[in-house]
Design an enzyme around this catalytic site. Structure first.
Site, short mmCIF file in Angstrom:
data_model
loop_
_atom_site.label_atom_id
_atom_site.label_comp_id
_atom_site.label_asym_id
_atom_site.label_seq_id
_atom_site.Cartn_x
_atom_site.Cartn_y
_atom_site.Cartn_z
N LYS A 177 0.89 -1.17 0.00
CA LYS A 177 0.00 0.00 0.00
C LYS A 177 0.93 1.22 0.00
O LYS A 177 1.37 1.67 1.03
CB LYS A 177 -0.88 -0.02 1.26
CG LYS A 177 -2.21 0.72 1.14
CD LYS A 177 -2.10 2.17 0.76
CE LYS A 177 -1.70 3.09 1.89
NZ LYS A 177 -1.40 4.48 1.44
N CYS A 285 14.02 10.74 5.97
CA CYS A 285 13.98 10.41 7.41
C CYS A 285 15.37 10.41 8.01
O CYS A 285 15.53 10.43 9.21
CB CYS A 285 13.34 9.04 7.61
SG CYS A 285 14.34 7.75 6.92
N GLU A 385 9.17 17.31 14.06
CA GLU A 385 9.77 16.89 12.79
C GLU A 385 9.19 17.81 11.72
O GLU A 385 7.98 17.76 11.44
CB GLU A 385 9.43 15.43 12.48
CG GLU A 385 10.13 14.97 11.22
CD GLU A 385 9.68 13.59 10.75
OE1 GLU A 385 8.48 13.26 10.85
OE2 GLU A 385 10.54 12.84 10.25
#
Ligand code: NAD
Length: 500
Positions: A177, A285, A385
């Site tokens: 997905k 990331c 973040e």
């Protein structure tokens, strides 16, 4: 093609599949701001259809010999190598990162296929002859059946390959997905796997949003879920998948620190900070989002970074001159930019404000690189973040203060130190609370024969992703204790068997 935009469906049983087709989402080229496609968003029945097909395929695939699986993986490797520019182009068109960066993404994903080509040795078990008198013990691993991966927008090819290469090599059927923002490259990946000989139904793509995710998390036939995305969603995935008895690894967000000691080569350190903070517009990331300038390094480091930022070329990622592309959506660009106002009002010093970059006013989702100095751990720009081209600089008096700062962060994905002092580097690598550590390397993403994973809020679950950890994650161990006794041997013994 529907009017001016493409229609992107799902990939189930080796063909495109539209399913209910009731819901869809727009896909943009972030460099121009134009909608280029409509992607179908799966509902629960579409996920069920994929799982049914995967269940049928998993049995025969799991029984396929290691020799045959290895041959297919080598064919996958070869075709991916041939098609790397096609994949990279789709990544740039939908994500916005520059073409050379997209090629690098494909190359890092290929490492995982290369590791999986050695699946016969990774799956080889252990054999202990005569473990007890006349008794042998041996172990091996077997596939789980149907497993699923849910992936983020920022690596449309590499993160799916982190998961699918070993999951399939281990004999499972896989349901991907992908992020609904970047569906094209995963669909091309599916076509390539099929062309290379991966049997229909062993690899399926279900495009969609949270509706598809919820069904994956609750579906009883799915045995394991790998997730990569933001920390709040990682928590949700971890809890729901665990509740329904699945194996789960959920990799979340990050805030990666780069500690620069005064003895470092400060020119090299400034180059590394700019590359690691602004590559892929900070949407990685493992991007460096905080520089911790220790002692006297602060002045030259901030000056060096500011000067380099001024020279960065911002634009469409397909232009070979471009060094930094746009952000993924207009909303995300605006959210990232809002941290500059917050930083100013909370007492930080905005050294470079990317909102004034000429590209920031255009139709594409651009924001120029931003540098904020004199940041403290209490400020929002430090705590959150941001996931964009914003680099914060925090000052620390000494190495102890720098390590304490990094260790107080809620995240622990990557952490790097720049120094010429081996003792300081060794202390840092030992004491720092992060899963991946760089010594004079700003983005320490492990090679494909190690595993990738952070600590604290950056990874929920036990297993890191790809490499040896993922072979264990996608299989179940079995241990056989075996005796072939002399036919004349007779005995009844109700005691618990002791080894002798
Ligand atoms: P995201 O969490 O918004 O989406 C990730 C996936 O979850 C997508 O497939 C999305 O469709 C789905 N999703 C989104 N919201 C959901 C919800 N409420 N319920 C169920 N499913 C949902 O993340 P993103 O914006 O696509 O990616 C950026 C994030 O991913 C950043 O936080 C980044 O740090 C993180 N990331 C982490 C790693 C790592 O290795 N730790 C690697 C890449 C990206």
């Amino acid at each position: 093609m529907i009017g001016a935009v493409d229609r992107i469906s799902h990939w189930i049983a080796g063909v495109e599949f539209s399913g209910s087709g009731a819901r869809r989402a727009p896909v943009f080229n972030p460099a121009t701001g134009e909608q280029t496609a409509d992607v179908l968003l799966a509902d629960g029945e579409d996920v069920d259809a994929a799982v049914d097909v995967a269940c049928e395929a998993a049995g025969p695939w799991g029984e396929t010999s290691l020799a045959r699986r290895t041959q297919i993986l080598f064919a996958v490797r070869g075709l991916l190598d041939e098609r790397r520019r096609d994949l990279a182009r789709l990544i740039t068109l939908e994500h916005g990162k520059v073409f050379s960066d997209a090629l690098g993404e494909v190359a890092r994903g290929l490492e995982n296929v290369e590791f999986a080509c050695g699946i016969a040795s990774h799956l080889a078990g252990r054999y202990s002859e005569q473990a007890s008198s006349g008794l042998d013990v041996y172990s091996f691993r077997q596939p789980l059946g149907v497993v699923a991966g849910i992936t983020p927008f920022n690596f449309p090819v590499m993160v799916p390959m982190w998961m699918l290469a070993n999951a399939i090599a281990c004999g499972n059927a896989f349901i991907l997905k992908p992020s609904e923002k970047v569906p094209r490259a995963p669909m091309l990946l599916a076509g390539i796997l099929g062309e290379a000989g991966v049997p229909d139904g062993v690899f399926n793509v279900v495009n969609g949003d949270r509706v598809a995710v919820e069904r994956i998390l609750e579906h009883p036939a799915i045995r394991a879920v790998s997730f990569v995305g933001s920390t709040p969603v990682a928590h949700h995935v971890y809890e729901e998948a665990s509740r329904s008895g699945k194996r789960v690894q959920a990799l979340g967000g990050a805030k990666n620190h780069m500690v620069i000691l005064p003895d470092a080569d400060l020119e090299q350190a400034a180059d590394a900070a700019v590359s690691a903070a602004f590559g892929s517009a900070g949407e990685r990331c493992m991007a460096i989002s905080v520089v911790v300038a220790v002692g006297g390094s602060a002045g030259p480091v901030v000056g060096g970074i500011a000067e380099r930022i001024g020279r960065l070329r911002i634009g469409d990622g397909l232009d070979p001159e471009t060094e930094m592309g746009p952000l993924i959506t207009a909303e995300h660009r605006n959210r990232v930019a809002s941290y500059l106002d917050g930083a100013t009002s909370q007492g930080a010093r905005v050294v470079v404000d990317g909102r004034s970059h000429p590209m920031a006013g255009g139709p594409g989702f651009f924001l120029g690189p931003c540098l904020i100095d004199e940041v403290t751990p209490q400020m929002d720009c430090y705590r959150d973040e941001i996931f964009g081209p914003v680099l914060s600089v925090v000052h620390a008096e000494d190495l102890t203060g720098a390590i304490d700062l990094v260790n107080a962060s809620q995240w622990g994905n990557g952490a790097a130190i720049f120094t010429r002092d081996g003792g300081a580097a060794r202390r840092f690598q030992h004491e720092v609370q992060a899963g991946m550590v760089g010594v004079n390397v700003p983005i320490p993403v492990p090679v494909g024969h190690f595993s990738f994973g952070g600590w604290k809020q950056s990874l929920l679950g036990d297993a890191h992703v790809y490499g040896p950890d993922s072979v264990a994650f996608y299989t179940r161990p079995k241990v056989v204790t075996s005796r072939w006794p002399d036919p004349l041997w007779r005995a009844i013994d109700l005691g618990f068997p002791e080894n002798d």
